[in-house]
Scaffold this active site. Structure first.
Site, mmCIF file in Angstrom:
data_model
loop_
_atom_site.group_PDB
_atom_site.id
_atom_site.type_symbol
_atom_site.label_atom_id
_atom_site.label_comp_id
_atom_site.label_asym_id
_atom_site.label_seq_id
_atom_site.Cartn_x
_atom_site.Cartn_y
_atom_site.Cartn_z
ATOM 1 N N GLU A 88 0.825 -1.206 0.000
ATOM 2 C CA GLU A 88 0.000 0.000 0.000
ATOM 3 C C GLU A 88 0.862 1.259 0.000
ATOM 4 O OE1 GLU A 88 -4.066 -1.057 2.254
ATOM 5 O OE2 GLU A 88 -2.272 -1.639 3.377
ATOM 6 N N GLU A 130 -3.779 -9.467 3.985
ATOM 7 C CA GLU A 130 -4.413 -9.178 5.271
ATOM 8 C C GLU A 130 -5.511 -10.170 5.631
ATOM 9 O OE1 GLU A 130 -2.540 -5.253 4.123
ATOM 10 O OE2 GLU A 130 -3.477 -6.936 3.099
#
Length: 258
Positions: A111, A131
């Site tokens: 990210e 995640e």
């Protein structure tokens, strides 16, 4: 500021920010997040710095995301106001940032790279948003930025499985600009040099107009861009005179940034 977990160097107009936790695959604890927030604050506010590169130390990892060992002990998912690495929620930085991905970029590390404007990856780099495999979600912009870059179905294929994508596949998908076999920083510096050869105000106006244009219809973007502060600063600058003058005189322009 004295940094423990990052290193900041200036090379002329170029800022190089290096994550310095190789023993943890450059995963970020909260102190590292705060240091990165300060480093990007300094870059944003320094009129003499025009381009930044962010990379990781060592040859294995760019950034493995949150320090899950720390999180397991204190359940701290907190990040600074400007997001993961002090960048993922920083929406007013119109100076360009290059990610030099020297190894794995996982979770928040991916990210962080997605929040940069250009991604240069070494051949051994790998990207993932895993995640869901650890009971979390890509809450630092991955679920929003990745679909905008590679489309819904391809993004869901990564987000819902957490699968790894190689640098070569990342280039084919469209989120990696260049894959290199050698030192990724050589290529990143080359990209930075190409940007630095352009007017810094033109670069900032371009980035601002592109990013805001993604949020509104084309007709609105074309109308509103003339009022953007970055575009106005470009049009009123000395560089707007120097560029055409240098072209007419068949010489390289000497940008002053105002």
């Amino acid at each position: 500021m004295d940094y423990r977990f990052i290193e900041v160097k200036h090379e002329g107009r170029l800022t190089i920010i290096t994550l310095q936790r190789p023993e943890a695959h450059n995963a970020l604890n909260y102190a590292a997040h705060e240091e990165l927030q300060q480093a990007f604050d300094d870059f944003a506010g320094d009129a003499e710095q025009w381009v930044a590169i962010v990379t990781g130390s060592g040859s294995k990892a760019f950034c493995a995301g949150h320090d899950l060992k720390q999180q397991a002990s204190d359940a701290n998912l907190g990040t600074p106001p400007c997001g993961f690495g002090g960048l993922t929620s920083r929406f007013d930085l119109h100076k360009p940032v290059i990610a030099a991905v020297n190894g794995v970029a996982m979770g928040g590390g991916f990210e962080l790279a997605l929040a940069c404007d250009i991604i240069i990856a070494s051949h051994n780099a790998a990207f993932a948003l895993p995640e869901a495999k650890v009971g979390l979600a890509a809450l630092a912009g991955g679920m929003q930025r990745l679909p905008g870059l590679i489309g819904l179905k391809r993004s869901m294929g990564m987000l819902l499985t957490g699968r790894r994508v190689s640098a070569v596949e990342g280039a084919a998908l469209g989120f990696v600009n260049e894959v290199v076999d050698g030192d990724v920083m050589i290529a990143a510096r080359r990209w930075a040099a190409d940007i630095l050869a352009c007017s810094p105000l033109s670069v900032r106006a371009t980035k601002a107009a592109v990013m805001r244009g993604l949020e509104v219809p084309l007709s609105q973007a074309l109308h509103e861009q003339w009022d953007y502060p970055e575009v106005q600063a470009m049009l009123r600058s000395e560089d707007a005179i120097e560029g055409p003058k240098a072209f007419a005189e068949k010489r390289s322009p000497q940008w002053v940034g105002h």
